[in-house]
Scaffold this motif. Structure first.
Motif, PDB file in Angstrom:
ATOM      1  N   GLU A 119       0.822  -1.203   0.000  1.00 29.85           N
ATOM      2  CA  GLU A 119       0.000   0.000   0.000  1.00 29.85           C
ATOM      3  C   GLU A 119       0.858   1.256   0.000  1.00 29.85           C
ATOM      4  O   GLU A 119       0.582   2.229  -0.715  1.00 29.85           O
ATOM      5  N   MET A 120       1.946   1.247   0.785  1.00 30.66           N
ATOM      6  CA  MET A 120       2.832   2.415   0.880  1.00 30.66           C
ATOM      7  C   MET A 120       3.527   2.655  -0.466  1.00 30.66           C
ATOM      8  O   MET A 120       3.672   3.797  -0.913  1.00 30.66           O
ATOM      9  N   MET A 121       3.973   1.577  -1.104  1.00 33.14           N
ATOM     10  CA  MET A 121       4.636   1.716  -2.398  1.00 33.14           C
ATOM     11  C   MET A 121       3.664   2.301  -3.425  1.00 33.14           C
ATOM     12  O   MET A 121       4.031   3.174  -4.230  1.00 33.14           O
ATOM     13  N   ALA A 122       2.451   1.822  -3.373  1.00 33.41           N
ATOM     14  CA  ALA A 122       1.452   2.328  -4.311  1.00 33.41           C
ATOM     15  C   ALA A 122       1.188   3.807  -4.084  1.00 33.41           C
ATOM     16  O   ALA A 122       1.069   4.590  -5.024  1.00 33.41           O
ATOM     17  N   LEU A 123       1.126   4.179  -2.770  1.00 37.14           N
ATOM     18  CA  LEU A 123       0.906   5.593  -2.457  1.00 37.14           C
ATOM     19  C   LEU A 123       2.081   6.461  -2.911  1.00 37.14           C
ATOM     20  O   LEU A 123       1.901   7.581  -3.405  1.00 37.14           O
TER      21      LEU A 123
ATOM     22  N   LEU B  67       1.961   6.838  -6.591  1.00 45.09           N
ATOM     23  CA  LEU B  67       0.887   7.757  -6.931  1.00 45.09           C
ATOM     24  C   LEU B  67       1.285   9.201  -6.657  1.00 45.09           C
ATOM     25  O   LEU B  67       1.025  10.109  -7.448  1.00 45.09           O
ATOM     26  N   ALA B  68       1.961   9.398  -5.484  1.00 43.50           N
ATOM     27  CA  ALA B  68       2.417  10.759  -5.134  1.00 43.50           C
ATOM     28  C   ALA B  68       3.437  11.270  -6.152  1.00 43.50           C
ATOM     29  O   ALA B  68       3.423  12.437  -6.545  1.00 43.50           O
TER      30      ALA B  68
ATOM     31  N   LEU C 217       4.847  14.715 -10.694  1.00 42.46           N
ATOM     32  CA  LEU C 217       5.293  14.914 -12.074  1.00 42.46           C
ATOM     33  C   LEU C 217       4.249  15.651 -12.886  1.00 42.46           C
ATOM     34  O   LEU C 217       4.560  16.541 -13.692  1.00 42.46           O
ATOM     35  N   LEU C 218       2.973  15.284 -12.661  1.00 41.12           N
ATOM     36  CA  LEU C 218       1.901  15.946 -13.388  1.00 41.12           C
ATOM     37  C   LEU C 218       1.813  17.423 -13.023  1.00 41.12           C
ATOM     38  O   LEU C 218       1.670  18.299 -13.885  1.00 41.12           O
ATOM     39  N   ALA C 219       1.939  17.708 -11.723  1.00 42.31           N
ATOM     40  CA  ALA C 219       1.892  19.111 -11.277  1.00 42.31           C
ATOM     41  C   ALA C 219       3.078  19.895 -11.828  1.00 42.31           C
ATOM     42  O   ALA C 219       2.950  21.050 -12.247  1.00 42.31           O
ATOM     43  N   GLY C 220       4.240  19.248 -11.795  1.00 42.83           N
ATOM     44  CA  GLY C 220       5.424  19.934 -12.341  1.00 42.83           C
ATOM     45  C   GLY C 220       5.295  20.246 -13.815  1.00 42.83           C
ATOM     46  O   GLY C 220       5.679  21.308 -14.293  1.00 42.83           O
ATOM     47  N   TRP C 221       4.713  19.264 -14.523  1.00 39.56           N
ATOM     48  CA  TRP C 221       4.539  19.494 -15.963  1.00 39.56           C
ATOM     49  C   TRP C 221       3.579  20.641 -16.211  1.00 39.56           C
ATOM     50  O   TRP C 221       3.779  21.468 -17.083  1.00 39.56           O
ATOM     51  N   ILE C 222       2.501  20.663 -15.388  1.00 43.99           N
ATOM     52  CA  ILE C 222       1.501  21.738 -15.544  1.00 43.99           C
ATOM     53  C   ILE C 222       2.118  23.101 -15.237  1.00 43.99           C
ATOM     54  O   ILE C 222       1.898  24.088 -15.938  1.00 43.99           O
ATOM     55  N   ILE C 223       2.924  23.154 -14.159  1.00 45.63           N
ATOM     56  CA  ILE C 223       3.468  24.452 -13.709  1.00 45.63           C
ATOM     57  C   ILE C 223       4.636  24.902 -14.590  1.00 45.63           C
ATOM     58  O   ILE C 223       4.689  26.032 -15.049  1.00 45.63           O
ATOM     59  N   TRP C 224       5.606  23.991 -14.813  1.00 45.27           N
ATOM     60  CA  TRP C 224       6.838  24.374 -15.494  1.00 45.27           C
ATOM     61  C   TRP C 224       6.864  24.010 -16.974  1.00 45.27           C
ATOM     62  O   TRP C 224       7.482  24.705 -17.759  1.00 45.27           O
ATOM     63  N   GLY C 225       6.183  22.923 -17.286  1.00 43.70           N
ATOM     64  CA  GLY C 225       6.294  22.465 -18.668  1.00 43.70           C
ATOM     65  C   GLY C 225       5.758  23.460 -19.668  1.00 43.70           C
ATOM     66  O   GLY C 225       6.227  23.535 -20.789  1.00 43.70           O
ATOM     67  N   ARG C 226       4.721  24.216 -19.231  1.00 42.80           N
ATOM     68  CA  ARG C 226       4.135  25.188 -20.148  1.00 42.80           C
ATOM     69  C   ARG C 226       4.943  26.477 -20.210  1.00 42.80           C
ATOM     70  O   ARG C 226       4.787  27.261 -21.134  1.00 42.80           O
TER      71      ARG C 226
END
Length: 202
Positions: free
Chosen positions: A11-15, A18-19, A24-33
């Protein structure tokens, strides 16, 4: 018990995974653009700087070309004027007077001179191609007024006169004064002397 620990670890590995994905998704949204925009602006700035540098360089080259063209035009005009003057028999003064101005050159042997022209008056030395008003006046100052004086110069005497024509060194030999003067002293005429008589030269 071990099964429970294994489940918790899974469960911890999955979390964690996921984190990480969320990060990565947040970074792409903030910096990638932003980065492509920033890179684009930087590239535009660099290209603009290079373009302006090229323009400055071209303006400088154009300025130098214009300057060289003006110098070439000026030199060409002077050369053509000098050539035309020589063809017409005019006198071209050169700044080669060093030893003459310092007290007279010592090359050759000084010809016999006169303190004044003979009773009949001086000959028109301007009938000799290469002698203009300035050179005629200089010949008078040196004591030469007549064609027969010049016609009788020896090689040594020619060398002396050539060396002592202040501002016109070498003109006797270059323009062959002696041969012209000999012909004129015998009463002959040349095409050039006829043009002088007709007023076409001076």
């Amino acid at each position: 018990m071990f099964k429970e620990w294994g489940f918790l670890i899974s469960e911890m590995m999955a979390l964690l995974i996921l984190a990480a994905l969320i990060g990565l998704l947040a970074g792409w949204i903030i910096w990638g653009r932003r980065k492509p925009d920033d890179h684009g602006q930087g590239a535009v700035a660099r290209l603009s700087g290079d373009l302006e540098a090229c323009r400055v360089s071209n303006r400088e080259k154009d300025r130098k070309i214009d300057e060289l063209e003006r110098k070439l035009q000026s030199s060409t005009t002077k050369i053509m004027s000098a050539a035309a003057a020589l063809v017409e028999g005019e006198e071209i003064e050169f700044d080669d007077t060093t030893d003459q101005e310092a007290g007279g050159a010592t090359e050759g042997t000084k010809p016999e001179t006169l303190s004044a022209p003979r009773e009949e008056g001086p000959d028109d030395l301007k009938k000799i191609r290469g002698i203009g008003p300035k050179l005629e006046a200089l010949c008078h100052r040196l004591g030469f007024y007549h064609f027969d004086q010049i016609a009788g110069w020896s090689d040594d005497e020619i060398a002396w006169v050539d060396a002592n024509l202040v501002g016109f060194k070498g003109r006797v030999t270059r323009d062959d004064w002696v041969a012209q003067a000999r012909h004129l002293a015998e009463g002959g005429e040349t095409d050039f002397s006829k043009r002088v008589d007709e007023g076409d030269i001076y």
